[in-house]
Design a protein around this motif. Sequence first.
Motif, PDB file in Angstrom:
ATOM      1  N   LEU A  40       5.230  25.900  17.683  1.00  0.00           N
ATOM      2  CA  LEU A  40       5.508  25.514  17.059  1.00  0.00           C
ATOM      3  C   LEU A  40       5.459  24.234  16.032  1.00  0.00           C
ATOM      4  O   LEU A  40       5.301  23.614  17.126  1.00  0.00           O
ATOM      5  CB  LEU A  40       6.389  26.691  16.285  1.00  0.00           C
ATOM      6  CG  LEU A  40       6.311  26.655  14.833  1.00  0.00           C
ATOM      7  CD1 LEU A  40       7.033  25.508  13.778  1.00  0.00           C
ATOM      8  CD2 LEU A  40       6.281  27.644  14.095  1.00  0.00           C
ATOM      9  N   CYS A  78      11.981  30.386  17.697  1.00  0.00           N
ATOM     10  CA  CYS A  78      11.970  30.269  16.636  1.00  0.00           C
ATOM     11  C   CYS A  78      12.268  30.419  15.406  1.00  0.00           C
ATOM     12  O   CYS A  78      12.653  31.762  15.573  1.00  0.00           O
ATOM     13  CB  CYS A  78      10.558  30.267  16.205  1.00  0.00           C
ATOM     14  SG  CYS A  78      10.102  29.532  14.104  1.00  0.00           S
ATOM     15  N   ALA A  79      13.688  30.063  14.707  1.00  0.00           N
ATOM     16  CA  ALA A  79      14.100  30.463  13.695  1.00  0.00           C
ATOM     17  C   ALA A  79      13.827  31.552  12.623  1.00  0.00           C
ATOM     18  O   ALA A  79      13.821  31.678  12.363  1.00  0.00           O
ATOM     19  CB  ALA A  79      15.318  29.109  13.340  1.00  0.00           C
ATOM     20  N   MET A 106      13.938  24.688  16.812  1.00  0.00           N
ATOM     21  CA  MET A 106      13.465  23.606  15.778  1.00  0.00           C
ATOM     22  C   MET A 106      14.338  22.315  16.061  1.00  0.00           C
ATOM     23  O   MET A 106      13.786  21.328  16.201  1.00  0.00           O
ATOM     24  CB  MET A 106      13.894  23.637  14.119  1.00  0.00           C
ATOM     25  CG  MET A 106      15.490  23.716  13.629  1.00  0.00           C
ATOM     26  SD  MET A 106      15.932  25.484  14.830  1.00  0.00           S
ATOM     27  CE  MET A 106      17.509  24.592  14.443  1.00  0.00           C
ATOM     28  N   TYR A 153      15.314  24.649   7.826  1.00  0.00           N
ATOM     29  CA  TYR A 153      15.828  24.847   8.500  1.00  0.00           C
ATOM     30  C   TYR A 153      17.855  24.876   8.253  1.00  0.00           C
ATOM     31  O   TYR A 153      18.189  25.276   9.033  1.00  0.00           O
ATOM     32  CB  TYR A 153      15.405  23.973   9.840  1.00  0.00           C
ATOM     33  CG  TYR A 153      14.854  24.342  10.065  1.00  0.00           C
ATOM     34  CD1 TYR A 153      14.132  26.016  10.591  1.00  0.00           C
ATOM     35  CD2 TYR A 153      13.729  23.482  10.371  1.00  0.00           C
ATOM     36  CE1 TYR A 153      12.568  26.013  11.349  1.00  0.00           C
ATOM     37  CE2 TYR A 153      12.325  23.100  10.753  1.00  0.00           C
ATOM     38  CZ  TYR A 153      12.227  24.662  11.671  1.00  0.00           C
ATOM     39  OH  TYR A 153      10.959  24.839  12.327  1.00  0.00           O
TER      40      TYR A 153
HETATM   41 MO   LIG Z   1      10.618  26.864  15.371  1.00  0.00          MO
END
Ligand SMILES: [Mo]
Length: 368
Positions: free
Chosen positions: A54, A100-101, A208, A233
């Motif tokens: 990412l 990844c969120a 992140m 986020y």
């Molecule tokens: Mo991410």
Amino acid sequence: MATLRDIFKNFIARPETEDGIFSEDEVRLANRNSGTLLETLKHNITPTGLHYLLIHFDVPSIDAPSHKLVFGKGFNAPYALTLDDIRALPRQTMPVTLECAGNGRTGMSPRTHSMPWGVEAVGTSAWTGTLLAPLIERAQPKNGTVEIVFSGADRGFDKGVEHAFGRSLTLQQLAELDVLLVHEMNGQPLLPQHGAPLRIIVPGWYGMASVKWLSTIEATDTPYQGYQQVRTYRYRDHKDDEGRPVTTMRVKSLMAPPGIPDWVTRLRHLRAGPVTIAGRAWSGGGVAISKVEFNDGLGWQDATLTAPKGQYDWTGWTIDWNATPGEHVLSCRATDLNGEIQPLEPRWDASGFGNNAVQKVQVFVDSN
Ligand SMILES: [Mo]
Ligand SMILES: Nc1nc2c(c(=O)[nH]1)N[C@H]1C(S)=C(S)[C@@H](COP(=O)(O)O)O[C@H]1N2
């Protein structure tokens, strides 16, 4: 006098999306940010070149030998370290599962116009580096410090705002988390796309927080207001919701899809008979997995777990399945030691964050 037209002003809002139809922007993002291939879920360590990526902006070109990590503003004893200095510090290797969120974003409806992840933005690497906390202590954060800010060398725009990718952690979070200053991934120097020459790994949190291309560390006496900290986020019920910060990973599991795929649809084809299904399960904040269940449409059955190789490593699971002729939807569901369990359907989030709903794998079992 002629004024410059600011083309970025056009991008302060995100376009609407339509279920199932992907825009050129989303396809371009998907081409830059590859996902982990699900077949690698059979292995505990994701092969380095197959770990998801990412990258918000451009991968910066950093000259490793002359790169310096600067402990700058907000410290009483500011200093800088070269890569060689950091390599000479006590080293530690930790297997850490990173997700990844935004993983699972396409499972939400309507989805946000952003990186269109299916389920594949997760992987595990053996990260080598040195513990960060003593290095911050050495720089002596000034009295009144509340947060430490980590900034990368990459810059860009989001919703009209220019910024370097940066994230912060509170002093308390730093004291509780084993944050690692990392220069190697799976025994090799970090690759450019994974943050070369230096990044942090914040174990147990969504990805992140693990700032790549790390360049400066600063101490601040007010909460950090960087774009990646306060503008995104955050779990939000609607676009204008102030939201709550995204932090630790939610409990989740995936399977390596069994059988062989169709090239375009990725539907799976199997022959009838016994087959071992294998996958991985993880949770956030160092909380262990207590149970993984598998369902072929006839009910949940317990899978066999293999012990992880560390507190932040995912847990392997297998189950023997007797594939009977016909179409089936296979799913898996993990529970962690806090009793958190994966939901069957995604929980809504306005940015598509934190989707830990069960994975569904459609298979066709042939009788011969
Ligand atoms: Mo991410
Ligand atoms: N400097 C910088 N750090 C970053 C990012 C970024 O775009 N720039 N992306 C973050 C996000 S959202 C994730 S999920 C992880 C991904 O790490 P990987 O590409 O090594 O898998 O890096 C994080 N660190």
